[in-house]
Design a protein around this motif. Structure first.
Motif, PDB file in Angstrom:
ATOM      1  N   GLU A   1      10.204  26.979  -0.529  1.00 37.26           N
ATOM      2  CA  GLU A   1      10.816  28.271  -0.165  1.00 37.26           C
ATOM      3  C   GLU A   1      10.107  29.124   0.796  1.00 37.26           C
ATOM      4  N   ILE A   2      11.080  30.024   1.511  1.00 35.38           N
ATOM      5  CA  ILE A   2      10.346  30.880   2.531  1.00 35.38           C
ATOM      6  C   ILE A   2      10.884  32.430   1.903  1.00 35.38           C
ATOM      7  N   ILE A   3       9.845  33.256   1.732  1.00 36.97           N
ATOM      8  CA  ILE A   3      10.010  34.742   1.350  1.00 36.97           C
ATOM      9  C   ILE A   3      10.263  35.443   2.536  1.00 36.97           C
ATOM     10  N   VAL A   4      11.396  36.050   2.519  1.00 35.96           N
ATOM     11  CA  VAL A   4      11.649  36.808   3.933  1.00 35.96           C
ATOM     12  C   VAL A   4      12.321  38.300   3.665  1.00 35.96           C
ATOM     13  N   GLY A   5      12.508  38.981   4.556  1.00 34.55           N
ATOM     14  CA  GLY A   5      13.173  39.953   4.538  1.00 34.55           C
ATOM     15  C   GLY A   5      14.761  39.923   4.702  1.00 34.55           C
ATOM     16  N   ARG A   6      15.546  40.544   3.842  1.00 33.91           N
ATOM     17  CA  ARG A   6      17.022  40.142   3.845  1.00 33.91           C
ATOM     18  C   ARG A   6      17.734  40.419   5.016  1.00 33.91           C
ATOM     19  N   ASN A   7      17.169  41.521   5.806  1.00 26.25           N
ATOM     20  CA  ASN A   7      17.852  42.046   7.088  1.00 26.25           C
ATOM     21  C   ASN A   7      16.933  41.334   8.265  1.00 26.25           C
ATOM     22  N   TYR A   8      15.737  40.581   8.067  1.00 29.00           N
ATOM     23  CA  TYR A   8      15.248  40.125   8.920  1.00 29.00           C
ATOM     24  C   TYR A   8      15.817  39.051   9.772  1.00 29.00           C
ATOM     25  N   HIS A   9      15.360  38.879  11.108  1.00 27.15           N
ATOM     26  CA  HIS A   9      16.200  38.106  11.897  1.00 27.15           C
ATOM     27  C   HIS A   9      16.410  36.662  11.178  1.00 27.15           C
ATOM     28  N   ILE A  10      15.327  36.092  10.896  1.00 27.93           N
ATOM     29  CA  ILE A  10      15.456  34.630  10.334  1.00 27.93           C
ATOM     30  C   ILE A  10      16.215  34.318   9.286  1.00 27.93           C
ATOM     31  N   PHE A  11      16.586  35.517   8.336  1.00 28.06           N
ATOM     32  CA  PHE A  11      17.332  35.328   7.357  1.00 28.06           C
ATOM     33  C   PHE A  11      18.961  35.501   7.670  1.00 28.06           C
ATOM     34  N   LYS A  12      18.992  36.791   8.592  1.00 27.38           N
ATOM     35  CA  LYS A  12      20.247  37.202   8.758  1.00 27.38           C
ATOM     36  C   LYS A  12      21.083  36.760  10.236  1.00 27.38           C
ATOM     37  N   TYR A  13      20.476  36.544  11.205  1.00 26.13           N
ATOM     38  CA  TYR A  13      20.838  36.225  12.421  1.00 26.13           C
ATOM     39  C   TYR A  13      20.520  35.096  12.852  1.00 26.13           C
ATOM     40  N   GLU A  14      20.065  33.770  12.287  1.00 30.77           N
ATOM     41  CA  GLU A  14      19.763  32.700  12.990  1.00 30.77           C
ATOM     42  C   GLU A  14      20.402  31.634  12.333  1.00 30.77           C
ATOM     43  N   ALA A  15      21.596  31.894  11.810  1.00 28.59           N
ATOM     44  CA  ALA A  15      22.846  30.970  11.353  1.00 28.59           C
ATOM     45  C   ALA A  15      22.208  30.267  10.266  1.00 28.59           C
ATOM     46  N   GLY A  16      21.456  30.236   9.404  1.00 23.66           N
ATOM     47  CA  GLY A  16      20.714  29.528   8.144  1.00 23.66           C
ATOM     48  C   GLY A  16      20.206  28.382   8.600  1.00 23.66           C
ATOM     49  N   GLY A  17      19.424  28.418   9.814  1.00 24.00           N
ATOM     50  CA  GLY A  17      18.891  27.099  10.404  1.00 24.00           C
ATOM     51  C   GLY A  17      17.754  26.667   9.651  1.00 24.00           C
ATOM     52  N   SER A  18      16.951  27.541   9.014  1.00 25.90           N
ATOM     53  CA  SER A  18      15.819  26.994   8.175  1.00 25.90           C
ATOM     54  C   SER A  18      16.191  26.131   6.849  1.00 25.90           C
ATOM     55  N   SER A  19      17.442  26.614   6.515  1.00 33.84           N
ATOM     56  CA  SER A  19      17.869  26.009   5.182  1.00 33.84           C
ATOM     57  C   SER A  19      18.762  24.812   5.783  1.00 33.84           C
ATOM     58  N   VAL A  20      19.730  25.152   6.558  1.00 35.02           N
ATOM     59  CA  VAL A  20      20.702  23.766   6.961  1.00 35.02           C
ATOM     60  C   VAL A  20      20.097  22.812   7.731  1.00 35.02           C
ATOM     61  N   LEU A  21      18.925  23.063   8.553  1.00 37.87           N
ATOM     62  CA  LEU A  21      18.291  22.105   9.302  1.00 37.87           C
ATOM     63  C   LEU A  21      16.970  21.755   8.860  1.00 37.87           C
ATOM     64  N   GLY A  22      16.296  22.671   8.129  1.00 39.04           N
ATOM     65  CA  GLY A  22      15.052  22.553   7.589  1.00 39.04           C
ATOM     66  C   GLY A  22      14.984  22.059   6.294  1.00 39.04           C
ATOM     67  N   GLY A  23      15.842  22.309   5.454  1.00 36.91           N
ATOM     68  CA  GLY A  23      15.886  22.117   3.944  1.00 36.91           C
ATOM     69  C   GLY A  23      15.042  23.101   3.355  1.00 36.91           C
ATOM     70  N   ALA A  24      14.843  24.084   3.555  1.00 36.20           N
ATOM     71  CA  ALA A  24      13.909  25.155   3.127  1.00 36.20           C
ATOM     72  C   ALA A  24      14.819  26.263   2.541  1.00 36.20           C
ATOM     73  N   PHE A  25      14.408  26.727   1.393  1.00 37.06           N
ATOM     74  CA  PHE A  25      15.127  27.792   0.706  1.00 37.06           C
ATOM     75  C   PHE A  25      14.747  29.075   1.081  1.00 37.06           C
ATOM     76  N   PRO A  26      15.361  30.295   1.564  1.00 40.95           N
ATOM     77  CA  PRO A  26      15.129  31.542   1.979  1.00 40.95           C
ATOM     78  C   PRO A  26      15.124  32.422   0.649  1.00 40.95           C
ATOM     79  N   TYR A  27      14.399  32.965   0.271  1.00 44.66           N
ATOM     80  CA  TYR A  27      14.369  34.122  -0.678  1.00 44.66           C
ATOM     81  C   TYR A  27      14.159  35.431  -0.090  1.00 44.66           C
ATOM     82  N   PRO A  28      15.500  36.247  -0.204  1.00 46.03           N
ATOM     83  CA  PRO A  28      15.226  37.276   0.625  1.00 46.03           C
ATOM     84  C   PRO A  28      14.845  38.731  -0.077  1.00 46.03           C
ATOM     85  N   LEU A  29      14.092  39.452   0.429  1.00 42.20           N
ATOM     86  CA  LEU A  29      13.646  40.725  -0.419  1.00 42.20           C
ATOM     87  C   LEU A  29      14.117  41.955   0.616  1.00 42.20           C
TER      88      LEU A  29
END
Length: 350
Positions: free
Chosen positions: A90-118
């Motif tokens: 799991e990656i804990i990240v801001g809901r409106n941070y770029h990694i979560f909102k504007y990078e096409a879900g790459g960490s999940s789609v390609l990296g298999g890691a689950f983003p948990y937004p705050l």
């Protein structure tokens, strides 16, 4: 929509002033000349001396072991996420941070890691108590909380060192890896008045974009430990980011680091002036907080958005659309340009 406005602005004899982002900056004549003289080689083989110099320069500046030049901040962040995490973590990240909102879900789609937004607070930072609550117990029902990803600046806001350190204290308490998306890192340290190492010394990896406020045409540098960068270099290759004779674009990054950091204060000053002038119009809401850097946000009446864009476009001023419109100052907007922008808004509302 944006293309039409650009075409409209291009009909004017005036140079276009593009307010949409600091990503639109053009390489200066001096930067172009520096790029033309760059020595190049095959970077996949490690033979491009200019890229090697840029990576070393950024790593030294941030007091980290190594650096990696990548085509974009999106790929830089993704390579970092994949270097730090395994599938199902799991990656804990801001809901409106770029990694979560504007990078096409790459960490999940390609990296298999689950983003948990705050939710980020009004200052752009995360709340330590929210991070603490988000960290999962060692239970097979939950993903393994592995990484905390922070952002500075966020929406043009420079998040204070005290806020950042309070978040990092929680991460350290639970043994989380710590990544900073510092796409506009140098705007942040300029606003905060701190040294680069003051902001990054506790992070395991940092992404820095070269093509925003620094004014290079392309590229980002990821810095961290040698182990992290070695892993990220492998992921860069897999993601298609291995480059050959790319020293010419890396040279732009070197030039930017040498010449474009100190001038960022000019962008901040102009954003503050613009915010003050637009606020005085009292025709729409202007968001510009004490910790803003080179960005402000306006909310015109819905009926005015497209006519205002058209009006500015006729004066070679390119403004984005939407209900909350970001305005970014950058090296292509000087004092004369700022005056044109202010006059353009005033003439519409007069």
């Amino acid at each position: 929509m944006y293309q039409n406005m650009t075409s409209l602005a291009a009909q004017s004899d005036l140079p276009v002033l593009d307010l949409r982002s600091d990503t639109v900056t053009q390489p200066t004549a001096q930067m172009r000349a520096y790029m033309m003289d760059a020595k190049v080689g095959d970077d996949v083989y490690g033979d491009d001396t200019t890229i090697n110099a840029l990576e070393e320069k950024m790593a030294t500046l941030l007091n980290k072991e190594a650096g990696l030049f990548l085509p974009s901040s999106t790929m830089s962040n993704l390579a970092a996420m994949m270097a730090h995490t395994q599938r199902g973590e799991e990656i804990i990240v801001g809901r409106n941070y770029h990694i979560f909102k504007y990078e096409a879900g790459g960490s999940s789609v390609l990296g298999g890691a689950f983003p948990y937004p705050l939710e980020a607070g009004p200052d752009g930072g995360l709340a330590p108590k929210d991070i603490e609550a988000a960290i999962k117990p060692d239970d097979s029902h939950f993903p393994i909380s592995r990484l905390l990803s922070l952002e500075n600046t966020h929406s043009g806001q420079a998040v204070s060192l005290s806020r950042m350190n309070a978040c990092l204290d929680v991460a350290d308490k639970h043994g989380l890896v710590k990544h900073l998306d510092g796409a506009r890192f140098f705007n942040a340290i300029t606003k905060l008045g701190v040294a680069p190492t003051d902001l990054v010394n506790r992070f395991d990896s940092i992404n820095i974009c070269l093509s925003k406020g620094l004014g290079a045409p392309v590229g980002a540098v990821l810095v961290g430990s040698q182990k992290t960068i070695t892993a990220a270099r492998r992921w860069r290759k897999m993601l298609g980011g291995g480059m050959r004779q790319a020293g010419m674009i890396a040279a732009a990054g070197i030039y930017a680091l040498d010449h474009h950091i100190t001038r960022l204060q000019d962008d901040h000053d102009r954003a503050a002036i613009l915010a003050k002038e637009l606020t005085a119009l009292t025709k729409f809401n202007v968001t510009y907080q004490d910790n803003q850097t080179n960005m402000l946000f306006i909310e015109p009446a819905p009926k005015d958005i497209e006519p205002l864009r058209q009006h500015l476009g006729e004066r070679a001023i390119n403004m984005a659309g939407g209900s909350s419109i970001r305005i970014a100052t950058h090296l292509d907007i000087d004092d004369d340009g700022l005056t044109r922008i202010i006059d353009g808004f005033k003439s519409y509302y007069s």
